[in-house]
Motif scaffolding. Structure first.
Motif, PDB file in Angstrom:
ATOM      1  N   VAL A   1       0.859  -1.186   0.000  1.00 34.75           N
ATOM      2  CA  VAL A   1       0.000   0.000   0.000  1.00 34.75           C
ATOM      3  C   VAL A   1       0.894   1.235   0.000  1.00 34.75           C
ATOM      4  CG1 VAL A   1      -1.665   1.329   1.398  1.00 34.75           C
ATOM      5  CG2 VAL A   1      -1.873  -1.171   1.238  1.00 34.75           C
ATOM      6  N   TYR A   2       0.616   2.159  -0.896  1.00 32.08           N
ATOM      7  CA  TYR A   2       1.352   3.420  -0.882  1.00 32.08           C
ATOM      8  C   TYR A   2       1.079   4.129   0.430  1.00 32.08           C
ATOM      9  CZ  TYR A   2       2.669   8.208  -1.868  1.00 32.08           C
ATOM     10  OH  TYR A   2       3.238   9.456  -1.789  1.00 32.08           O
ATOM     11  N   GLY A   3       2.140   4.548   1.120  1.00 32.59           N
ATOM     12  CA  GLY A   3       1.966   5.107   2.453  1.00 32.59           C
ATOM     13  C   GLY A   3       2.389   6.554   2.597  1.00 32.59           C
ATOM     14  N   GLY A   4       2.802   7.171   1.489  1.00 34.18           N
ATOM     15  CA  GLY A   4       3.187   8.573   1.561  1.00 34.18           C
ATOM     16  C   GLY A   4       4.629   8.801   1.129  1.00 34.18           C
ATOM     17  N   ARG A   5       5.035  10.059   1.188  1.00 39.56           N
ATOM     18  CA  ARG A   5       6.384  10.454   0.809  1.00 39.56           C
ATOM     19  C   ARG A   5       7.368  10.089   1.921  1.00 39.56           C
ATOM     20  NH1 ARG A   5       5.724  13.912  -3.593  1.00 39.56           N
ATOM     21  NH2 ARG A   5       7.840  14.684  -3.376  1.00 39.56           N
TER      22      ARG A   5
ATOM     23  N   ARG B   1       9.204  11.855   3.663  1.00 44.79           N
ATOM     24  CA  ARG B   1       9.177  12.715   4.859  1.00 44.79           C
ATOM     25  C   ARG B   1       8.216  12.174   5.908  1.00 44.79           C
ATOM     26  NH1 ARG B   1       5.885  18.258   3.267  1.00 44.79           N
ATOM     27  NH2 ARG B   1       3.945  17.268   2.631  1.00 44.79           N
ATOM     28  N   ASN B   2       7.346  11.274   5.516  1.00 49.64           N
ATOM     29  CA  ASN B   2       6.438  10.627   6.461  1.00 49.64           C
ATOM     30  C   ASN B   2       6.843   9.184   6.769  1.00 49.64           C
ATOM     31  OD1 ASN B   2       4.575  12.701   7.191  1.00 49.64           O
ATOM     32  ND2 ASN B   2       3.704  12.603   5.137  1.00 49.64           N
TER      33      ASN B   2
ATOM     34  N   GLN C   1       7.271   7.837  11.142  1.00 51.48           N
ATOM     35  CA  GLN C   1       6.232   7.238  11.989  1.00 51.48           C
ATOM     36  C   GLN C   1       5.943   5.794  11.595  1.00 51.48           C
ATOM     37  OE1 GLN C   1       6.010  10.212  10.542  1.00 51.48           O
ATOM     38  NE2 GLN C   1       4.136  10.498   9.373  1.00 51.48           N
TER      39      GLN C   1
ATOM     40  N   ILE D   1      -9.601   0.496   1.669  1.00 48.59           N
ATOM     41  CA  ILE D   1      -8.919   0.531   0.367  1.00 48.59           C
ATOM     42  C   ILE D   1      -8.775  -0.897  -0.141  1.00 48.59           C
ATOM     43  CG2 ILE D   1      -7.650   2.611   0.908  1.00 48.59           C
ATOM     44  CD1 ILE D   1      -5.114   0.869   1.104  1.00 48.59           C
TER      45      ILE D   1
ATOM     46  N   ASP E   1       1.041  21.178   3.335  1.00 54.68           N
ATOM     47  CA  ASP E   1       1.478  22.002   2.214  1.00 54.68           C
ATOM     48  C   ASP E   1       0.964  21.334   0.938  1.00 54.68           C
ATOM     49  OD1 ASP E   1       3.186  19.883   1.610  1.00 54.68           O
ATOM     50  OD2 ASP E   1       4.948  20.836   2.481  1.00 54.68           O
TER      51      ASP E   1
ATOM     52  N   GLN F   1       2.162  19.239  -0.938  1.00 51.61           N
ATOM     53  CA  GLN F   1       2.448  17.799  -1.029  1.00 51.61           C
ATOM     54  C   GLN F   1       1.666  16.985  -0.006  1.00 51.61           C
ATOM     55  OE1 GLN F   1       6.741  17.502  -0.890  1.00 51.61           O
ATOM     56  NE2 GLN F   1       6.869  17.760  -3.099  1.00 51.61           N
ATOM     57  N   GLY F   2       0.826  17.652   0.751  1.00 52.46           N
ATOM     58  CA  GLY F   2      -0.005  16.922   1.700  1.00 52.46           C
ATOM     59  C   GLY F   2       0.337  17.237   3.134  1.00 52.46           C
ATOM     60  N   ALA F   3       0.149  16.256   3.993  1.00 54.36           N
ATOM     61  CA  ALA F   3       0.351  16.437   5.431  1.00 54.36           C
ATOM     62  C   ALA F   3       1.701  15.891   5.859  1.00 54.36           C
ATOM     63  CB  ALA F   3      -0.760  15.725   6.194  1.00 54.36           C
ATOM     64  N   TYR F   4       2.211  16.447   6.929  1.00 51.17           N
ATOM     65  CA  TYR F   4       3.458  15.944   7.501  1.00 51.17           C
ATOM     66  C   TYR F   4       3.436  16.204   9.006  1.00 51.17           C
ATOM     67  CZ  TYR F   4       4.634  20.885   7.117  1.00 51.17           C
ATOM     68  OH  TYR F   4       4.609  22.266   7.218  1.00 51.17           O
ATOM     69  N   ALA F   5       4.215  15.433   9.739  1.00 44.21           N
ATOM     70  CA  ALA F   5       4.250  15.554  11.194  1.00 44.21           C
ATOM     71  C   ALA F   5       5.060  16.772  11.608  1.00 44.21           C
ATOM     72  CB  ALA F   5       4.858  14.291  11.794  1.00 44.21           C
TER      73      ALA F   5
ATOM     74  N   ALA G   1       1.314  10.940  14.274  1.00 46.58           N
ATOM     75  CA  ALA G   1       1.882  11.306  12.973  1.00 46.58           C
ATOM     76  C   ALA G   1       1.382  10.410  11.847  1.00 46.58           C
ATOM     77  CB  ALA G   1       3.415  11.257  13.044  1.00 46.58           C
ATOM     78  N   LEU G   2       1.011   9.181  12.192  1.00 43.52           N
ATOM     79  CA  LEU G   2       0.535   8.244  11.170  1.00 43.52           C
ATOM     80  C   LEU G   2      -0.699   8.787  10.441  1.00 43.52           C
ATOM     81  CD1 LEU G   2       1.366   5.325  10.204  1.00 43.52           C
ATOM     82  CD2 LEU G   2      -0.571   4.509  11.546  1.00 43.52           C
TER      83      LEU G   2
ATOM     84  N   ALA H   1      -0.888  11.501   9.068  1.00 47.29           N
ATOM     85  CA  ALA H   1      -0.381  12.079   7.812  1.00 47.29           C
ATOM     86  C   ALA H   1      -0.308  11.016   6.719  1.00 47.29           C
ATOM     87  CB  ALA H   1       0.999  12.709   8.029  1.00 47.29           C
ATOM     88  N   ASN H   2       0.115   9.810   7.087  1.00 46.30           N
ATOM     89  CA  ASN H   2       0.176   8.723   6.103  1.00 46.30           C
ATOM     90  C   ASN H   2      -1.217   8.325   5.646  1.00 46.30           C
ATOM     91  OD1 ASN H   2       2.482   8.399   8.243  1.00 46.30           O
ATOM     92  ND2 ASN H   2       3.302   7.591   6.338  1.00 46.30           N
TER      93      ASN H   2
ATOM     94  N   SER I   1      -2.286  10.630   3.101  1.00 49.50           N
ATOM     95  CA  SER I   1      -1.668  10.267   1.805  1.00 49.50           C
ATOM     96  C   SER I   1      -2.399   9.093   1.170  1.00 49.50           C
ATOM     97  CB  SER I   1      -0.197   9.872   2.001  1.00 49.50           C
ATOM     98  OG  SER I   1       0.550  10.926   2.560  1.00 49.50           O
ATOM     99  N   ILE I   2      -2.735   8.115   1.984  1.00 50.18           N
ATOM    100  CA  ILE I   2      -3.471   6.950   1.478  1.00 50.18           C
ATOM    101  C   ILE I   2      -4.841   7.393   0.949  1.00 50.18           C
ATOM    102  CG2 ILE I   2      -4.649   4.825   2.237  1.00 50.18           C
ATOM    103  CD1 ILE I   2      -2.224   4.351   4.136  1.00 50.18           C
TER     104      ILE I   2
END
Lengths: 225, 225
Positions: free
Chosen positions: A189-193, A195-196, A199, A225, B112, B114-118, B202-203, B205-206, B209-210
């Motif tokens: 599963v895609y979990g983000g960039r 920078r994330n 966690q 999903i 931002d 690109q999405g969310a970040y911790a 923080a998860l 944020a992931n 992204s999902i």
């Protein structure tokens, strides 16, 4: 392997630090899925022994060698080394890893009598540290919390977990999601960039707490999903 | 509510910051489970309007008032305020929250393109910050990544997610696990000590992204338990 996506079909996988439980478990599952697998380790002799034992157990040939040879010969390289030697090893292997997808599977965790906890990482996460060092590679984070006990258990045919794949390059994350999908039961599963990534690495500490409390080998699934 | 565990049966729940989507969604689900719910907000008038609208929609009375009054009257207090005002509000409410279980649900995230970040948190996490301030309360972290959209959707009767409950006090985490369990579909799962709260916050944020990638409202489930 004709049913595999082209991005992974016929690829050789190197598992650096493949002599530990997590690395051995991944090597086992990928070999069983039909990939050529090379276990890398600090000591070529030891890696060779681990690979031979694994090969004998699963009836499929797995190679074992030093980390540099494994990195050089792998098309896709998984990094499953202890956090302590992470930066040093990747710096050393940087030329060998150039141009490749490098999958960082490392969880920077500390342990005390209360269990596991996340260690602070200057770059933010092991994945980000790898990306900072391996500027000529495409770094992806994945396979952080797949239970080594489960991966190594020959009785467990379906591994009941998602693998969150973190990366800034869509082609690379798609490739590693497809790679995760070859392990029966696992879903990439895609979990983000990246920078994330922190966690997701650190969440392994929570899974260790869950395992203690519930006497389990917990994984995680994303719902809806 | 005779079938509820004694630790939560008959308790009044205060939801500080309950005028936002996440707070409203939790208030809705707890009211539907039979709890007396008080929505707190910075502005009592606004909270009262939100509570009235919710009451009318679900056909169950929910109260709305200022955060201090809500904190004072709640037996168990959920903190669902924006991260920006978190420390300040808890410092102000410290006397009102003394002796109570305080459930921190706050995710310190930045956004931002690109999405969310911790966001970095000096104390390590919102939960740890709450525990550092509220030394006379028992602080638990929970409900971090339950989709507000799902909670507020009257068509969704089963909320398909686990809630990881973090805390250093077994009785308190057991209580909040039981509280999570009252929302149909939700399972409260012990997720570790509060030193491991950061990654759970923080998860989110992931999961964002999902949600973007898969057009979903993802939650998480722990497997094998």
């Amino acid at each position: 392997m004709s049913s595999l996506p082209e991005s992974i079909a016929g690829k050789t996988l190197a598992v650096l630090g493949g002599t530990g439980p997590q690395g051995r478990g991944l090597a086992r599952r990928f070999a069983q899925a039909g990939f050529a697998v090379i276990i890398g380790g600090r000591n070529a002799m030891r890696s060779s022994e681990v690979a031979d034992a694994l090969s004998a157990e699963i009836g499929i040939g797995v190679a074992g060698t030093d980390n540099l040879t494994a990195a050089t010969n792998g098309d896709i390289v998984l990094v499953v080394v202890p956090w302590e030697g992470h930066a040093e090893l990747l710096t050393e292997l940087k030329p060998a890893l150039a141009g490749k997808i490098v999958v960082d599977c490392v969880n920077p965790l500390g342990f005390d009598k209360q269990g596991a906890y996340a260690l602070p990482v200057e770059e933010g996460s092991a994945t980000q540290q790898a990306a900072a060092i391996l500027t000529d590679s495409t770094v992806v984070g994945a396979f952080h919390s797949v239970s080594a006990v489960v991966l190594e258990d020959p009785e467990i045919t379906e591994v009941n977990t998602d693998v969150l794949v973190l990366g800034d390059d869509r082609e690379a994350t798609d490739t590693i999601q497809a790679l995760a999908d070859v392990i029966p039961g696992v879903r990439g599963v895609y979990g983000g960039r990246i920078r994330n990534a922190h966690q997701v690495e650190a969440l392994t500490a929570n899974l260790i707490s869950i395992n203690r409390r519930y006497k389990a080998h917990a994984g995680i699934r994303a719902t809806d999903i």
